[in-house]
Design a protein around this motif. Structure first.
Motif, PDB file in Angstrom:
ATOM      1  N   GLN A   1       0.889  -1.055 -13.128  1.00 55.73           N
ATOM      2  CA  GLN A   1       2.255  -0.289 -12.849  1.00 55.73           C
ATOM      3  C   GLN A   1       1.789   1.226 -12.476  1.00 55.73           C
ATOM      4  N   LEU A   2       0.984   1.718 -13.353  1.00 55.17           N
ATOM      5  CA  LEU A   2       0.404   3.074 -12.988  1.00 55.17           C
ATOM      6  C   LEU A   2       0.095   3.371 -11.673  1.00 55.17           C
ATOM      7  N   ALA A   3      -0.934   2.617 -11.032  1.00 58.29           N
ATOM      8  CA  ALA A   3      -1.252   2.759  -9.700  1.00 58.29           C
ATOM      9  C   ALA A   3      -0.226   2.432  -8.747  1.00 58.29           C
ATOM     10  N   VAL A   4       0.636   1.508  -8.991  1.00 58.35           N
ATOM     11  CA  VAL A   4       1.585   1.170  -8.100  1.00 58.35           C
ATOM     12  C   VAL A   4       2.599   2.458  -7.804  1.00 58.35           C
ATOM     13  N   ALA A   5       2.869   2.986  -8.957  1.00 59.48           N
ATOM     14  CA  ALA A   5       3.907   4.091  -9.170  1.00 59.48           C
ATOM     15  C   ALA A   5       3.045   5.467  -8.342  1.00 59.48           C
ATOM     16  N   ILE A   6       1.741   5.650  -8.558  1.00 55.59           N
ATOM     17  CA  ILE A   6       0.988   6.822  -7.961  1.00 55.59           C
ATOM     18  C   ILE A   6       0.886   6.601  -6.351  1.00 55.59           C
ATOM     19  N   LEU A   7       0.423   5.467  -6.087  1.00 47.08           N
ATOM     20  CA  LEU A   7       0.207   5.301  -4.525  1.00 47.08           C
ATOM     21  C   LEU A   7       1.347   4.912  -3.903  1.00 47.08           C
ATOM     22  N   GLY A   8       2.389   4.746  -4.455  1.00 47.69           N
ATOM     23  CA  GLY A   8       3.828   4.260  -3.874  1.00 47.69           C
ATOM     24  C   GLY A   8       4.716   5.577  -3.991  1.00 47.69           C
ATOM     25  N   MET A   9       4.351   6.502  -4.529  1.00 49.95           N
ATOM     26  CA  MET A   9       5.330   7.842  -4.746  1.00 49.95           C
ATOM     27  C   MET A   9       6.009   8.438  -3.573  1.00 49.95           C
ATOM     28  N   THR A  10       5.069   8.459  -2.480  1.00 50.49           N
ATOM     29  CA  THR A  10       5.933   8.843  -1.293  1.00 50.49           C
ATOM     30  C   THR A  10       6.414   8.056  -0.558  1.00 50.49           C
ATOM     31  N   THR A  11       6.386   6.660  -0.653  1.00 46.31           N
ATOM     32  CA  THR A  11       6.767   5.669   0.028  1.00 46.31           C
ATOM     33  C   THR A  11       7.660   4.772  -0.528  1.00 46.31           C
ATOM     34  N   SER A  12       7.042   3.888  -1.227  1.00 47.12           N
ATOM     35  CA  SER A  12       7.920   2.678  -1.941  1.00 47.12           C
ATOM     36  C   SER A  12       6.901   1.894  -2.841  1.00 47.12           C
ATOM     37  N   GLU A  13       7.496   1.507  -3.993  1.00 46.38           N
ATOM     38  CA  GLU A  13       6.668   0.680  -4.765  1.00 46.38           C
ATOM     39  C   GLU A  13       6.048  -0.591  -4.216  1.00 46.38           C
ATOM     40  N   GLU A  14       6.616  -0.965  -3.047  1.00 51.38           N
ATOM     41  CA  GLU A  14       6.066  -2.343  -2.206  1.00 51.38           C
ATOM     42  C   GLU A  14       4.883  -1.714  -1.540  1.00 51.38           C
ATOM     43  N   ASP A  15       4.741  -0.581  -1.048  1.00 50.53           N
ATOM     44  CA  ASP A  15       3.655  -0.177  -0.320  1.00 50.53           C
ATOM     45  C   ASP A  15       2.415   0.268  -1.407  1.00 50.53           C
ATOM     46  N   GLY A  16       2.778   0.791  -2.686  1.00 47.12           N
ATOM     47  CA  GLY A  16       2.184   1.355  -3.670  1.00 47.12           C
ATOM     48  C   GLY A  16       1.321  -0.082  -4.218  1.00 47.12           C
ATOM     49  N   ALA A  17       2.272  -1.272  -4.395  1.00 44.59           N
ATOM     50  CA  ALA A  17       1.639  -2.599  -4.778  1.00 44.59           C
ATOM     51  C   ALA A  17       0.661  -3.119  -3.713  1.00 44.59           C
ATOM     52  N   GLN A  18       0.917  -2.867  -2.388  1.00 45.70           N
ATOM     53  CA  GLN A  18      -0.051  -3.127  -1.309  1.00 45.70           C
ATOM     54  C   GLN A  18      -1.223  -2.404  -1.137  1.00 45.70           C
ATOM     55  N   ALA A  19      -1.207  -1.070  -1.781  1.00 42.30           N
ATOM     56  CA  ALA A  19      -2.397  -0.097  -1.828  1.00 42.30           C
ATOM     57  C   ALA A  19      -3.186  -0.919  -2.979  1.00 42.30           C
ATOM     58  N   VAL A  20      -2.504  -1.335  -3.931  1.00 42.38           N
ATOM     59  CA  VAL A  20      -3.344  -1.477  -5.212  1.00 42.38           C
ATOM     60  C   VAL A  20      -4.122  -2.892  -4.811  1.00 42.38           C
ATOM     61  N   ASP A  21      -3.151  -3.997  -3.805  1.00 45.50           N
ATOM     62  CA  ASP A  21      -4.002  -5.082  -3.800  1.00 45.50           C
ATOM     63  C   ASP A  21      -5.437  -4.836  -2.831  1.00 45.50           C
ATOM     64  N   GLN A  22      -5.014  -3.849  -1.911  1.00 44.45           N
ATOM     65  CA  GLN A  22      -6.251  -3.430  -1.043  1.00 44.45           C
ATOM     66  C   GLN A  22      -7.408  -2.971  -1.977  1.00 44.45           C
ATOM     67  N   LEU A  23      -7.108  -2.160  -2.810  1.00 43.41           N
ATOM     68  CA  LEU A  23      -8.143  -1.376  -3.801  1.00 43.41           C
ATOM     69  C   LEU A  23      -8.694  -2.659  -4.451  1.00 43.41           C
ATOM     70  N   LEU A  24      -8.252  -3.354  -5.212  1.00 40.24           N
ATOM     71  CA  LEU A  24      -8.608  -4.448  -6.000  1.00 40.24           C
ATOM     72  C   LEU A  24      -9.381  -5.589  -5.087  1.00 40.24           C
ATOM     73  N   SER A  25      -9.152  -5.563  -3.759  1.00 34.54           N
ATOM     74  CA  SER A  25      -9.957  -6.554  -2.949  1.00 34.54           C
ATOM     75  C   SER A  25     -11.255  -6.099  -2.674  1.00 34.54           C
ATOM     76  N   HIS A  26     -11.401  -4.792  -2.606  1.00 35.10           N
ATOM     77  CA  HIS A  26     -12.603  -3.991  -2.433  1.00 35.10           C
ATOM     78  C   HIS A  26     -13.431  -3.442  -3.649  1.00 35.10           C
ATOM     79  N   LEU A  27     -12.760  -3.125  -4.820  1.00 31.30           N
ATOM     80  CA  LEU A  27     -13.459  -2.884  -6.067  1.00 31.30           C
ATOM     81  C   LEU A  27     -13.365  -3.762  -7.084  1.00 31.30           C
ATOM     82  N   ALA A  28     -14.409  -3.701  -7.951  1.00 37.17           N
ATOM     83  CA  ALA A  28     -14.467  -4.647  -8.747  1.00 37.17           C
ATOM     84  C   ALA A  28     -13.354  -4.780  -9.949  1.00 37.17           C
ATOM     85  N   ASP A  29     -13.049  -3.680 -10.449  1.00 38.31           N
ATOM     86  CA  ASP A  29     -12.087  -3.373 -11.341  1.00 38.31           C
ATOM     87  C   ASP A  29     -11.714  -2.027 -11.641  1.00 38.31           C
ATOM     88  N   TRP A  30     -10.796  -1.595 -12.672  1.00 34.86           N
ATOM     89  CA  TRP A  30     -10.065  -0.194 -12.923  1.00 34.86           C
ATOM     90  C   TRP A  30     -11.141   0.664 -13.288  1.00 34.86           C
TER      91      TRP A  30
END
Length: 179
Positions: A1-30
């Motif tokens: 939720q922290l990452a969703v909030a930070i990455l969606g701060m200027t747009t939306s929680e949905e955009d933040g969640a999509q950004a988190v999904d992209q991150l975790l599809s390219h990187l192993a873990d937090w």
């Protein structure tokens, strides 16, 4: 939720969640996210916009702050604390702004908060529902005083829909003006 909030701060929680999904599809873990550089996170998300670099740096700062406190990139321990103590703990962590604190507190810890990001603030201002000089913290505090804890999650869902609808109507208005 922290990452969703930070990455969606200027747009939306949905955009933040999509950004988190992209991150975790390219990187192993937090942990890998935590030790990455901002431009690497932007590349993983698929964007290289200036504002996103700042958000990625904020995410790295926040994850490192959590790691220093918890010896792992997790806030699970906060679920065992009282709500006031948990919120105070979040507020002291580097990289956590008012929106990130409120978002984590509401959605992950079940506390009473109304997270207000830039997109919601902008939509509320354009609809003339808040004083144009009010900042995010003032609007968030006002909403938290006037929306009950029982209604907070439902209210936030409705506000996310309001922002999406507002962005859609603004896009339609710009398209019509361009004809």
């Amino acid at each position: 939720q922290l990452a969703v909030a930070i990455l969606g701060m200027t747009t939306s929680e949905e955009d933040g969640a999509q950004a988190v999904d992209q991150l975790l599809s390219h990187l192993a873990d937090w942990n890998e996210v935590r030790v990455s550089r901002p431009f690497e996170l932007c590349r993983a998300i698929g964007e290289d916009a200036g504002a996103l670099v700042q958000r990625c740096q904020q995410l790295i700062t926040a994850l490192n702050s959590v790691y220093r406190q918890e010896n792992k990139p997790s806030l699970d321990r906060l679920k065992n604390l009282g709500r006031r103590e948990a919120r105070q703990h979040l507020e002291k962590l580097a990289g956590f702004d008012d929106y990130a604190v409120a978002s984590v507190f509401l959605w992950s810890l079940g506390g009473h908060a109304i997270p207000v990001n830039d997109a919601l603030l902008g939509a509320l201002r354009e609809a003339e529902l808040v004083d144009p000089s009010a900042d995010r913290a003032e609007v968030q505090a006002f909403l938290e005083r006037n929306i009950s804890a029982v209604d907070a999650k439902e209210f936030c869902v409705l506000m996310n829909s309001f922002v999406a609808e507002h962005r859609g109507s603004a896009s339609r208005s710009r398209a019509a003006a361009g004809r």
